[in-house]
Design a protein around this motif. Structure first.
Motif, PDB file in Angstrom:
ATOM      1  N   ASP A 114       0.860  -1.192   0.000  1.00  0.00           N
ATOM      2  CA  ASP A 114       0.000   0.000   0.000  1.00  0.00           C
ATOM      3  C   ASP A 114       0.895   1.240   0.000  1.00  0.00           C
ATOM      4  OD1 ASP A 114      -2.280   1.806   0.383  1.00  0.00           O
ATOM      5  OD2 ASP A 114      -3.364   0.000   0.947  1.00  0.00           O
ATOM      6  N   CYS A 115       0.291   2.423   0.171  1.00  0.00           N
ATOM      7  CA  CYS A 115       1.074   3.659   0.093  1.00  0.00           C
ATOM      8  C   CYS A 115       1.799   3.926   1.425  1.00  0.00           C
ATOM      9  CB  CYS A 115       0.181   4.836  -0.281  1.00  0.00           C
ATOM     10  SG  CYS A 115      -1.078   5.150   0.947  1.00  0.00           S
ATOM     11  N   THR A 116       2.722   4.871   1.397  1.00  0.00           N
ATOM     12  CA  THR A 116       3.605   5.150   2.535  1.00  0.00           C
ATOM     13  C   THR A 116       2.825   5.370   3.836  1.00  0.00           C
ATOM     14  OG1 THR A 116       4.788   6.433   0.858  1.00  0.00           O
ATOM     15  CG2 THR A 116       5.670   6.507   3.097  1.00  0.00           C
ATOM     16  N   SER A 117       1.760   6.168   3.769  1.00  0.00           N
ATOM     17  CA  SER A 117       1.071   6.573   5.004  1.00  0.00           C
ATOM     18  C   SER A 117       0.355   5.411   5.693  1.00  0.00           C
ATOM     19  CB  SER A 117       0.072   7.687   4.699  1.00  0.00           C
ATOM     20  OG  SER A 117      -0.907   7.189   3.819  1.00  0.00           O
ATOM     21  N   LYS A 118       0.198   4.278   5.015  1.00  0.00           N
ATOM     22  CA  LYS A 118      -0.528   3.161   5.637  1.00  0.00           C
ATOM     23  C   LYS A 118       0.384   2.053   6.163  1.00  0.00           C
ATOM     24  CE  LYS A 118      -4.584   4.176   2.989  1.00  0.00           C
ATOM     25  NZ  LYS A 118      -5.560   3.823   2.008  1.00  0.00           N
ATOM     26  N   LEU A 119       1.695   2.186   5.904  1.00  0.00           N
ATOM     27  CA  LEU A 119       2.584   1.065   6.224  1.00  0.00           C
ATOM     28  C   LEU A 119       2.694   0.808   7.724  1.00  0.00           C
ATOM     29  CD1 LEU A 119       5.404   1.587   3.579  1.00  0.00           C
ATOM     30  CD2 LEU A 119       3.242   0.348   3.365  1.00  0.00           C
ATOM     31  N   GLU A 120       2.675   1.893   8.507  1.00  0.00           N
ATOM     32  CA  GLU A 120       2.785   1.718   9.963  1.00  0.00           C
ATOM     33  C   GLU A 120       1.576   0.948  10.495  1.00  0.00           C
ATOM     34  OE1 GLU A 120       4.136   5.357  11.869  1.00  0.00           O
ATOM     35  OE2 GLU A 120       3.100   4.618  13.677  1.00  0.00           O
TER      36      GLU A 120
END
Ligand SMILES: NC(=O)c1ccc[n+]([C@@H]2O[C@H](COP(=O)([O-])OP(=O)(O)OC[C@H]3O[C@@H](n4cnc5c(N)ncnc54)[C@H](OP(=O)(O)O)[C@@H]3O)[C@@H](O)[C@H]2O)c1
Length: 325
Positions: free
Chosen positions: A179-185
């Protein structure tokens, strides 16, 4: 009653909150007071009126004017032929095909509904039907998931992906989420073993192979997917780009024949596995991921967030708060 209606296809700005007549159930239907409803990708397609959805809901303007399929609420009245439910039962389900969820009341046939477990909130219940059914039917029915496999979920941070990882973990599976960067955490905190940022890396070009791929975006060619499938691996699409889905449909059988790798498409069987989801929820094995807290008059804003793809898990709208009645 209040309802969010649309009379022309367009963006979230065409949604209007209106006072309309409360519906009356037919003999085989129940009248539900809706407490919560969630947004699905299908609502987005119906709102904008893409070609397929115009076939379903009218070419020039929408025939069914209230969107919203995944609802949870309380039965207020039962039709005289209804046997499964009684007044006061708390229920949830996917009403796609008739929609009508962005409203204070709707009517539904009893087959479309399941009893909501008492420990499940109405918001959690509204998050479940379509996304969880796609995850279950993709991984279990089409993918025959089993322990020890390596699974990749493309589009991992939305509705389907956040249910799919929880189901996969029941099978002791190694799961990678894209997925995109902001959802990885969030993906890491949910138990994904590996995460891939699609803005930085193309998973079809790295050297990893997967036994199962569950795809909600279907934005690559079938040849790209088969390259990263292990022998006898299964690629399962639940939806995405229409040309790619057609490629899956027509090339899938040929690819299976020559490569021992399998391409499968999920055709949603609405509400089929709701009782299974109830069991998992009551056993503490499934926890719906809910983004935000929206009210009925904020549906346009919620759709804007959905359209930008910024949501994590499911966007749920609280129509009426049962605790404030
Ligand atoms: N088969 C059937 O019968 C049936 C029935 C109903 C619905 N569907 C399908 O089911 C799917 C619904 O999935 P969903 O509820 O999980 O959707 P969703 O909540 O919108 O999630 C999609 C996720 O994919 C991410 N994403 C966007 N572009 C991506 C890319 N290029 N690579 C990887 N990830 C990307 C999005 O995040 P960002 O945008 O922030 O990157 C988002 O987190 C849709 O495809 C729909 O058409 C199928």
């Amino acid at each position: 009653m209040k309802a969010v209606i649309y009379t022309k296809y367009g963006g979230p700005e065409v949604l209007q909150i209106k006072e309309i007549e409360k519906p009356a159930p037919k003999d085989d239907e129940v009248l539900i007071k809706i407490y919560a409803v969630s947004i699905n990708d299908w609502d987005w397609g119906l709102l904008h009126g893409d070609f397929i959805n115009r076939l379903l809901n009218g070419f020039t303007k929408p025939k069914r004017k209230i969107l919203g399929s995944d609802i949870a609420g309380q039965i207020e009245t039962v039709g005289k032929n209804v046997t499964k439910f009684k007044t006061g039962d708390n229920v949830y389900g996917d009403l796609s095909g008739q929609w009508g969820g962005f409203a204070e009341y709707t009517c539904a046939g009893e087959k479309k509904l399941a009893l909501k477990p008492s420990g499940m909130s109405f918001q959690e219940a509204a998050a479940i039907p379509q996304a969880a059914m796609l995850a279950v039917q993709g991984l279990i029915d089409k993918g025959s998931i089993h322990p020890g496999q390596k699974l990749l979920i493309n589009g991992a941070g939305g509705g389907v992906g956040t249910f799919a990882v929880q189901i996969a973990k029941l099978y002791d599976i190694e799961v990678t989420g894209v997925d995109c960067t902001s959802k990885l955490e969030m993906l890491r905190s949910m138990g994904f073993d590996h995460v891939i940022d699609y803005t930085q890396e193309d998973f079809t070009k790295n050297l990893q192979c997967y036994d199962l791929i569950l795809d909600v975006k279907t934005n690559r060619s079938m040849f790209d997917y088969t390259r990263v499938l292990s022998r006898n691996g299964v690629y399962i699409t639940v939806g995405g780009s229409l040309p790619r889905l057609l490629q899956a449909l027509f090339l899938g059988p040929l690819i299976s024949l020559i490569s021992k790798k399998h391409i499968r498409i999920v055709a949603l069987k609405t509400n089929k596995d709701l009782l299974y989801m109830n069991d998992l929820f009551e056993a503490g094995k499934i926890n719906p991921v809910i983004d935000g807290s929206y009210q009925l008059h904020e549906v346009s804003d919620a759709f804007r967030l959905f359209g930008k793809g910024e949501h994590k898990g499911k966007i749920v709208i609280t129509v009426t708060n049962p605790h404030t009645l």
